[in-house]
Design an enzyme around this catalytic site. Structure first.
Site, PDB file in Angstrom:
ATOM      1  N   LYS A  72       0.805  -1.225   0.000  1.00 14.00           N
ATOM      2  CA  LYS A  72       0.000   0.000   0.000  1.00 14.00           C
ATOM      3  C   LYS A  72       0.839   1.277   0.000  1.00 14.00           C
ATOM      4  O   LYS A  72       0.359   2.339  -0.400  1.00 14.00           O
ATOM      5  CB  LYS A  72      -0.942  -0.010   1.202  1.00 14.00           C
ATOM      6  CG  LYS A  72      -2.111  -0.973   1.076  1.00 14.00           C
ATOM      7  CD  LYS A  72      -3.143  -0.453   0.097  1.00 14.00           C
ATOM      8  CE  LYS A  72      -4.436  -1.256   0.162  1.00 14.00           C
ATOM      9  NZ  LYS A  72      -5.464  -0.699  -0.731  1.00 14.00           N
TER      10      LYS A  72
ATOM     11  N   SER B  30       0.702  -9.707  -0.549  1.00 16.70           N
ATOM     12  CA  SER B  30       0.432  -8.270  -0.486  1.00 16.70           C
ATOM     13  C   SER B  30       0.669  -7.647   0.876  1.00 16.70           C
ATOM     14  O   SER B  30       0.829  -6.428   0.981  1.00 16.70           O
ATOM     15  CB  SER B  30      -1.012  -7.996  -0.927  1.00 16.70           C
ATOM     16  OG  SER B  30      -1.922  -8.722  -0.118  1.00 16.70           O
TER      17      SER B  30
END
Length: 514
Positions: A62, A315
């Protein structure tokens, strides 16, 4: 410092490509390794590679999208400060990026956010406001505050600059391995999937990009079916990093145009993928971080893939440590390595031993039982599998052929989540029994030795065992005994396992004793 290119509200693929190539993300982000998962590759007969975004300073991808947008703000916008809504990973990216640029950041996080993510945001210099039961409620609060206080809202996924920042992962993937056949990308709001897909399709369109969603928060699949973004009635929170009720408008536009396929997986499959990542590359992924690998495994099975080079994106690794209890309990089921069965056996000496012998040397992973009547006993049993679904069906057939009543609970969510821990209670009639705890080597034949030594001479009125993958197994068992039984004591010593008399244990007396 790199300067991000301005993007229109609906950029073309070529515009996105230029934005990715000029992205300033490497002011704060790292080029993360692409690792081969050797064990899983051998098992799946494909080369499986994992993109280690857990290696970023904020332990998730992110940071890329957040910095791509924040670094493009003008001086007045920077002076106003930034605000974001996030379950955790986007929050940390915003906080780190803003702090590094000398910008104030306020992060609105759902009340359910794990402490590890809240603490991390504060550690990166961000202010935290806990609000709402889920991401969407937190987002509404953040937008309201941005309008009231003048903060610049940094969306977690639905903005061209954020999407372009995430697209840098796609660039790294083809730089690290130009011979990939498929890339599996987790989907929450769709920013990562959109960024990777649009980049890959501009440069190497033959590589397939597949989005992976959690079954209980499949907002992209719902949008695909409806032809436009729609709100889900509810979202599951296990994979909290992808717990999004509605796909973004821009991310949906890109995903629909550039993704080759979308697949969904359940929580058990995600747990199995968490275990695979740990065993192969010693990464401890959060559930959403293991989502893409879970989808890769399911896709290989569904499409009979063999000999391909398959990449998945890990992720994030911002896992609430206590969540590992659930992951550990469910991963074997997700890998089809365990069967959970309810079996009715005769209430008589030696019946459990006979049942275990009928399993043909297979390991019993769990056994729950409490005396109910003089006739039959219903046991909750787990059996380790090496042959997946086929072996599970074979065990059930063998038991039924030997006149056992069997119910398969392996796919029963209530049984897996609740009932397995609630089997038992008080016996239907008063019993003269003694309770013992045992510790024995977790090795083949240890449980059978226990039953052959004690279970054929004295009636077992309570039994609980669960394999936890440690060196020693632990059993709790009660035996029908009247007074002091010297022969029983002799057999206990003959058994050779550590044991303790737990008959006076208050928990036993309160909940289980007759």
């Amino acid at each position: 410092m790199a300067v991000p290119l301005p993007l229109s509200s609906a950029p073309t693929g070529a515009e996105y490509l230029r934005a990715v190539l000029c992205s300033p993300v490497y002011d704060v982000a790292q080029v993360t390794p692409l690792q081969v998962m050797n064990k899983l590759s051998a098992r799946l007969k494909n080369t499986v590679l994992v993109k280690r975004e857990d290696r970023q300073p904020v332990h998730s991808f992110k940071l890329r999208g957040a910095h791509a947008m924040i670094s493009g703000l003008n001086e007045q916008q920077r002076a106003n400060g930034v605000i974001a809504a996030s379950a955790g990973n986007h929050a940390q990216g915003v906080a780190l990026s803003a702090t590094g640029l000398g910008i104030r950041s306020l992060i609105v996080m759902p009340l359910t956010t794990p402490d590890i993510k809240v603490d991390a945001v504060r550690g990166f210099g961000g202010e935290v406001l806990l609000h709402g039961a889920n991401f969407d409620e937190a987002k509404a609060k953040a937008i309201a505050l941005s309008e009231q206080e003048g903060y610049i809202f940094i969306p977690p996924f639905d903005h061209p600059a954020v999407i372009a920042g995430q697209g840098t992962i796609g660039m790294e993937l083809i730089q690290q391995d130009a011979h990939l056949d498929r890339i599996f990308v987790p989907v929450g709001g769709g920013g990562l999937a959109a960024g990777v897909a649009v980049l890959i399709k501009q440069l190497m369109p033959d590589i397939k990009v597949i989005g992976v969603e959690a079954e209980d928060s499949a907002c992209l699949m719902a949008a695909m079916n409806a032809g436009q973004p729609v709100d889900l009635d509810r979202v599951g929170l296990f994979a909290d990093g992808v717990a999004v009720k509605r796909i973004g408008d821009e991310t949906f536009r890109l995903c629909r145009e550039y993704l080759d396929d979308v697949i969904t997986v359940d929580s058990d499959a995600i747990c199995a993928a968490v275990k695979d990542l740990f065993e192969d590359v010693r990464a401890i992924a959060e559930p959403s971080g293991a989502l893409a690998l879970a989808g890769l495994k399911k896709y290989v099975e569904q499409h009979n893939l063999e000999g391909e080079r398959l990449a998945c994106i890990l992720s994030g690794a911002n896992l609430n440590f206590h969540g590992l209890r659930y992951v550990s309990e469910r991963c074997e089921l997700g890998e089809k390595r365990e069967a959970l069965l309810a079996v009715t056996i005769p209430e008589q000496k030696g019946s459990f031993l006979k049942f275990c012998q009928l399993l043909g040397g297979r390991s019993v992973t769990e056994f729950n039982y409490r005396y109910a009547s003089d006739k039959d006993a219903c046991i909750f049993v787990g059996v380790r599998l090496t042959g997946g679904q086929t072996e599970r069906e074979e065990i059930i057939r063998e038991l039924r052929d030997d006149s056992y009543q069997v119910v398969d609970l392996s796919d029963d969510e209530m049984a897996k989540l609740h009932v397995r821990y609630m089997v038992g209670g008080r016996p239907a009639k008063p019993l003269s029994e003694r309770l013992y705890s045992f510790e024995f080597p977790e090795s083949a034949g240890a449980l059978l030795k226990f039953l052959q030594t004690l279970g054929t001479y004295w009636n077992i009125s309570l039994f609980h065992y669960r394999s936890h993958g440690t060196d020693y197994g632990r059993v709790l068992a009660a035996f029908e005994l009247v007074g002091h039984d010297a022969e029983f004591e002799q057999h206990l010593e003959q058994l050779g396992y550590d044991y303790h008399d737990e008959t006076d244990n208050p928990a036993f007396r309160f909940f289980l004793a007759g």
